[in-house]
Scaffold this active site. Sequence first.
Site, PDB file in Angstrom:
ATOM      1  N   ASP A  58      -6.531  10.187  -4.937  1.00  9.24           N
ATOM      2  CA  ASP A  58      -5.790   9.504  -4.166  1.00  9.24           C
ATOM      3  C   ASP A  58      -4.546   9.119  -4.726  1.00  9.24           C
ATOM      4  O   ASP A  58      -4.326   9.599  -5.931  1.00  9.24           O
ATOM      5  CB  ASP A  58      -6.797   8.201  -4.166  1.00  9.24           C
ATOM      6  CG  ASP A  58      -6.513   7.382  -2.793  1.00  9.24           C
ATOM      7  OD1 ASP A  58      -5.236   7.586  -2.057  1.00  9.24           O
ATOM      8  OD2 ASP A  58      -7.400   6.436  -2.460  1.00  9.24           O
ATOM      9  N   ASN A  59      -3.718   8.401  -3.860  1.00  5.93           N
ATOM     10  CA  ASN A  59      -2.346   7.887  -4.510  1.00  5.93           C
ATOM     11  C   ASN A  59      -1.631   9.239  -5.104  1.00  5.93           C
ATOM     12  O   ASN A  59      -1.169   8.848  -6.353  1.00  5.93           O
ATOM     13  CB  ASN A  59      -2.506   6.759  -5.404  1.00  5.93           C
ATOM     14  CG  ASN A  59      -3.189   5.627  -4.735  1.00  5.93           C
ATOM     15  OD1 ASN A  59      -2.967   5.319  -3.570  1.00  5.93           O
ATOM     16  ND2 ASN A  59      -4.239   4.979  -5.354  1.00  5.93           N
TER      17      ASN A  59
ATOM     18  N   CYS B  81       0.886  -1.197  -0.108  1.00 11.77           N
ATOM     19  CA  CYS B  81      -0.235   0.164  -0.034  1.00 11.77           C
ATOM     20  C   CYS B  81       0.720   1.244   0.012  1.00 11.77           C
ATOM     21  O   CYS B  81       1.855   1.282   0.856  1.00 11.77           O
ATOM     22  CB  CYS B  81      -0.743   0.048   1.194  1.00 11.77           C
ATOM     23  SG  CYS B  81      -2.056   1.438   1.218  1.00 11.77           S
TER      24      CYS B  81
END
Length: 893
Positions: free
Chosen positions: A303-304, A171
């Site tokens: 996100d990310n 992750c």
Amino acid sequence: MPQWRSISKQGLRGAAAVTQPPSPPSTAGRSPRCSVDGHPNDVAFPVLPTPENYFSSNYALPPTNSQKSVRPEDLKTPDSHVERDARLIRLTGTHPFNCEPPLSDLYDEGFLTSEDLHYVRNHGPVPKCDDDTMNQWEVAVEGLVENPFSLSVGELIAEYEQLTYPITLVCAGNRRKEQNVVRKSKGFSWGPAGLSTALWTGVALGDLIAKARPRRGARYVCFEGADKLPNGYYGTSVKLNWCLDPNRGIMVAHKMNGCALHPDHGKPVRVVIPGQIGGRSVKWLRRIIITEEPSDNWYHIYDNRVLPTMVTPEASVDLPDTWRDERYAIYDLNTNGVICYPAHNEKLLLNGNMRTYKVRGYAYGGGGKRVTRMEVTLDSGKSWRLANIDYPEDRYRLAPDGQRLYGGRIDMWWRETSFCWCFWELDVDIEDLKSTTGIMVRAMDESLMVQPRDMYWSVLGMMNNPWFRIVVRNDGHALWFEHPTQPALIPGGWMERIKKAGGNLTNGSWGEKLTGQTEDVIEPEPEMQACMTNPCNNRLVTMGEMRSHSGEQEPWFIVNGQVYDGTQFLNGHSGGAASIFGAAGQDVTEEFVAIHSENARAMMPAYHIGKLSQDALAQLPGEANECDPKRAVFLGSKVWTKATLQEKISVSPDSKIFRFKLDHAGQEVGLPVGQHLIMRLRDPVTREPIIRAYTPISEGTDRGWLDVLIKIYHDTPERKGGKMTQALDSTPIGHFVDFKGPVGKFEYLGKGLSSIYGKSRQVSRFNMICGGSGITPIFRVFRAMMQDVDDLTECVILDGNRAEEDILCRLQLDQLASIAKHRCNLLHCLSRPSSTWEGRTGRIDKDLISREIGPPRLSNDDVVLICGPEQMEKSVCDILRDLGWPDDNIVVF
């Protein structure tokens, strides 16, 4: 941890002698979802046909002794169909499910991680897919292609070459807790176990893309899953040329460790992308779209990403171009290494015969790069020692041509890319450990990129990879070891300890004094919480009893599994009878805990009935209950409803109108005049609910939109700001917020007729006193009175603010007041006026209230409405009581 024999890259091509592997283990305890295809070259387990071919004698198989079950905490959520291991550490509360295993358990399982302990990143509910329909699940391949097509999972297995690779997924938030201790980011707190390795079986993505035949101009491959979320289905993209490169190993997988995918890991089919962050490996795959531009999916954009370190959580909300900048998108992992042993709080007695201690851990690179160097320091980086590294992945490179595992060909021998983590170890003399205050490690990959010394903090807290440091303490009898943090809300770690002691974690010395020593910190005693139960009440309440008390007759409600009778609250609750009726028969734990004070909790034993039975607990509805999006009225008193944040409109330096889009253009807000709604956000780090009551400025009959005017209370050096207002201000456009209502003890019915605590009152004059954003409920009542030409009710409004720019809704208030000057007196009062201000000055004090409102009239049909800061409300109530106003004629919103 198995002791692997290291194999160099050059040695892979030689005839390495290996010893005879063990016999295959028993299949007892293997999950019923596991199966092995009957291919002639397929083996159920990686057992060697001859000892000289491949795999060392201590080759480890995937752990198979499953400990999963449907957890009690999941029974009330949409994931009640998913079995999980109790050892997993939940990072975001009960739901959605995000977890990592204990670090020691993860390391002890060895190179391959069981599905029981494999980390999980879910954004919402897990899509359901039954075993008997798995093969019918379809995936579409479309977009900028000559030959768009769809295929089922059954066709994916039957018609394409199957491959099996060991792949480590990580992750992007791995080790984020360290960043959150330094400064809270917008992500929840992962520890250092947000990674896992498994054998994945599936089809090379390039084979599917080749069949689709991308057209000229195609540059990206977008993926979309079946997990329906508040901002659409989860999706993202990677570059097309990566997908076409067999050296990258990107696959569409349908097996994990020889078993059909577990629901948390993408059942029945997912993308697996070696060397890149886990967020790109989309689960529950439904669509593969070839495009010219990167994905426009909300989750790909917001996100990310690693935004520049100077971008704060508050500033990030108003930077849409920054979020869309692909330069900040995360694809390849960065190099990282962690110490697993000594474990956190491990103690090493000094009276034994041990002369050395084996320091051990893991490391990984990104983009297929191999970790080539692990260095350990005992003196904060002044000198370094080289650790031994082992690469279990290399066993698979020794597989002979045609060898199959779990139905897939082990096509590894020719690849130079590394898909997996590696393990390192170093024997350290006990005498050296006795004289050090800390052990630190750093990894280097084959491009000579090394873990940085210092942290690069960013708004999402991702890709955290500074030197991993554990503290060593020596009390003369034993050494004990302290890791930086513990995951989720678990307390502990030297970073939290130093921060509590006032240390600066960014001072270049990890917060320690220059000597490297810190004073012992006395932990503060936990706050005492009021007991809310009557120990004499041992009654078990059934769900049938709860249903019989879910209406307006003797309403019962549930807090923390305990049942309370709300009947006695109906006439005096600050939220009005409507809030009690809305709670009837419901589990209102979140709302109660978030809103009520310790004083309110201390009152609860008097209303305690008993405890909800286990059967009743299992039947409680959870977040799975969704409102019908076609319903005519948006608000509901018994269920949370979602609206999408569409726009933020600044109306003063610290106030904004937050505009929310409802389910459809014809949907009515459904909020009576004088009542309010409850808003719920979740803390981006802890996932704990933040719940507050607000009065929107929208009409209750408005359709399609909901406008809420809110004053933002920012943190200052002197005091903490508003938790809810800052969280809402940090919420990106396009995200959702939960609403419930209406609630309130007052309702204006028109022409002076009002309902106060459920009793009808005819009012001849309203005296309204407000401050700051407390104008919103006053404004709604005032607007309803002024817009009705037949409403002859009189009113006085005293609106207090600091400066002229702080007066909210001023234009609308002044226009409404001009409609009926003969029955309305509107006064703005400033405590910090400018030199050009010609209106009232000072605070709303006794002199002003006495002059403009005075004592109650003999008719006793006047009412005072009050809304503002708590200190102002208390002061005004005291003044009114001194003037003779009875409490029945005073309403505080």
